[in-house]
Design a protein around this motif. Structure first.
Motif, PDB file in Angstrom:
ATOM      1  N   LEU A 196     -21.170 -27.628 -20.999  1.00  0.00           N
ATOM      2  CA  LEU A 196     -21.353 -27.695 -22.449  1.00  0.00           C
ATOM      3  C   LEU A 196     -22.027 -28.985 -22.893  1.00  0.00           C
ATOM      4  N   GLN A 197     -22.272 -29.888 -21.945  1.00  0.00           N
ATOM      5  CA  GLN A 197     -23.031 -31.095 -22.263  1.00  0.00           C
ATOM      6  C   GLN A 197     -24.530 -30.903 -21.986  1.00  0.00           C
ATOM      7  N   ASP A 198     -24.915 -29.698 -21.610  1.00  0.00           N
ATOM      8  CA  ASP A 198     -26.326 -29.336 -21.461  1.00  0.00           C
ATOM      9  C   ASP A 198     -26.746 -28.522 -22.683  1.00  0.00           C
ATOM     10  N   TRP A 199     -27.805 -28.960 -23.338  1.00  0.00           N
ATOM     11  CA  TRP A 199     -28.181 -28.335 -24.599  1.00  0.00           C
ATOM     12  C   TRP A 199     -28.474 -26.847 -24.451  1.00  0.00           C
ATOM     13  N   SER A 247     -11.682 -19.733 -24.360  1.00  0.00           N
ATOM     14  CA  SER A 247     -10.990 -18.917 -25.350  1.00  0.00           C
ATOM     15  C   SER A 247     -10.286 -17.735 -24.695  1.00  0.00           C
ATOM     16  N   ASN A 248     -10.954 -17.094 -23.757  1.00  0.00           N
ATOM     17  CA  ASN A 248     -10.332 -15.975 -23.039  1.00  0.00           C
ATOM     18  C   ASN A 248      -9.114 -16.442 -22.250  1.00  0.00           C
ATOM     19  N   GLU A 255      -7.697 -31.513 -29.165  1.00  0.00           N
ATOM     20  CA  GLU A 255      -8.421 -32.796 -29.207  1.00  0.00           C
ATOM     21  C   GLU A 255      -9.778 -32.625 -28.531  1.00  0.00           C
ATOM     22  N   SER A 256     -10.849 -33.098 -29.186  1.00  0.00           N
ATOM     23  CA  SER A 256     -12.202 -33.059 -28.633  1.00  0.00           C
ATOM     24  C   SER A 256     -12.576 -31.616 -28.269  1.00  0.00           C
ATOM     25  N   LEU A 257     -12.879 -31.354 -26.984  1.00  0.00           N
ATOM     26  CA  LEU A 257     -13.186 -29.988 -26.547  1.00  0.00           C
ATOM     27  C   LEU A 257     -12.071 -29.030 -26.944  1.00  0.00           C
ATOM     28  N   TYR A 282     -17.211 -20.395 -12.078  1.00  0.00           N
ATOM     29  CA  TYR A 282     -18.216 -19.958 -13.044  1.00  0.00           C
ATOM     30  C   TYR A 282     -18.262 -20.988 -14.159  1.00  0.00           C
ATOM     31  N   PRO A 283     -19.348 -21.056 -14.926  1.00  0.00           N
ATOM     32  CA  PRO A 283     -19.460 -22.068 -15.984  1.00  0.00           C
ATOM     33  C   PRO A 283     -18.406 -21.850 -17.072  1.00  0.00           C
ATOM     34  N   TYR A 284     -17.787 -22.948 -17.494  1.00  0.00           N
ATOM     35  CA  TYR A 284     -16.764 -22.869 -18.525  1.00  0.00           C
ATOM     36  C   TYR A 284     -17.386 -23.143 -19.899  1.00  0.00           C
ATOM     37  N   THR A 285     -17.626 -22.088 -20.638  1.00  0.00           N
ATOM     38  CA  THR A 285     -18.099 -22.224 -22.014  1.00  0.00           C
ATOM     39  C   THR A 285     -16.926 -21.938 -22.947  1.00  0.00           C
TER      40      THR A 285
END
Length: 292
Positions: A207-210, A91-92, A111-113, A83-86
């Motif tokens: 997360l690199q897709d707006w 966080s979960n 760091e970063s993400l 599944y998509p990782y947002t």
């Protein structure tokens, strides 16, 4: 400048007691490297990264903390559910790791993400966070060109994995690319060529897709909920964000400080380990003003 470019991950970890193990984090097998005793310090890498990003920090930091470095959801050798990782899923997953390890409160260093997600986590679960270090927290303003470059280079490094594509992806992170050693390339190549990684990478780069990212941008609605003392650690050659961006981020997070690491790119913890380690120790132990 005289630098030691013969950095060895194994040598960086030699001489200390550490362990690598896996925990079940709400059904996701999660790789962890742990060393030291004391207050927990959780360290979280960037997009497409893995535990080895902190190889130059574990030894020194473990003298002061119970250092816990993990492969984030879908990354490294951690499980890769489809599944998509947002930021919500990351966080979960972090919350599940803390519960699995029976940790009630920890210092977070991302760091970063990893920094972006740590801040998101701190806004949702403030009771778990004792301090928050945001290390080059990554494309703060959502620059579309940076998003495209990062997505394209990450996909290429995984879907067309070879020495050149993986090295190019790693060199993006560094001001001095001589730090991109053969061992570091091989370590990432081995991770990227896991059979399941070719599918997982599409979930990693969402997360690199707006259309997805716009729901998680840095805005007061959630940043104002961060209660932990926060240090924004920026470098002067970060390829994803400017010092002005970091100054803007400082206005969004209550009780935050900003420090600049000079002559470093997106991985100051690797290019400037002594400076990074001292800043991390001073901040997390003192929870006070850090002197640069």
């Amino acid at each position: 400048m005289t630098k030691n470019y013969d950095v060895s991950i194994w040598n960086e970890l030699s001489g200390i007691a550490f362990k690598q193990y896996f925990v079940d984090a709400d059904g996701v097998s999660t790789r962890i490297v742990e060393a030291g005793e004391g207050e927990p310090l959780i360290m979280l890498h960037g997009i497409g990264g893995h535990i080895e990003a902190y190889a130059r920090n574990i030894k020194e930091l473990s003298k002061h903390f119970r250092v816990i470095v993990l492969d984030m959801l879908g990354h490294g050798y951690t499980g890769k559910p489809d599944y998509p990782y947002t930021l919500n899923e990351y966080s979960n997953h972090l919350l599940a790791v803390l519960k699995a390890l029976q940790i009630e409160q920890a210092h977070l260093s991302g760091e970063s993400l990893g920094g972006w997600m740590s801040a998101w986590f701190a806004s949702k679960h403030p009771e778990y966070v004792k301090s928050l270090l945001l290390n080059t927290p990554g494309n703060i303003t959502g620059n579309r060109d940076v998003m495209k470059k990062l997505k394209d280079s990450t996909l290429k490094a995984v879907l067309e994995a070879n020495n050149e594509t993986v090295r190019t992806r790693l060199e993006f992170l560094f001001y001095d690319t001589n730090f991109v050693t053969k061992e570091l390339v091989e370590s990432r190549y081995t991770i990227y060529t896991q059979p399941e990684f070719k599918e997982a990478i599409h979930n990693i780069v969402v997360l690199q897709d707006w259309e997805v990212r716009q729901h998680f941008t840095w805005v007061p609605e959630w940043t104002e909920k961060i209660t932990a003392p926060t240090l924004i650690l920026m470098s002067d050659h970060d390829p994803t964000a400017t010092i002005e961006d970091a100054e803007y981020l400082k206005t969004l997070i209550p009780n935050s400080q900003l420090l600049i690491v000079k002559d470093a790119g997106h991985w100051p913890q690797w290019e400037k380990p002594e400076e990074f380690n001292e800043i991390q120790i001073q901040f997390a132990k003192g929870l006070n003003t850090v002197n640069q």
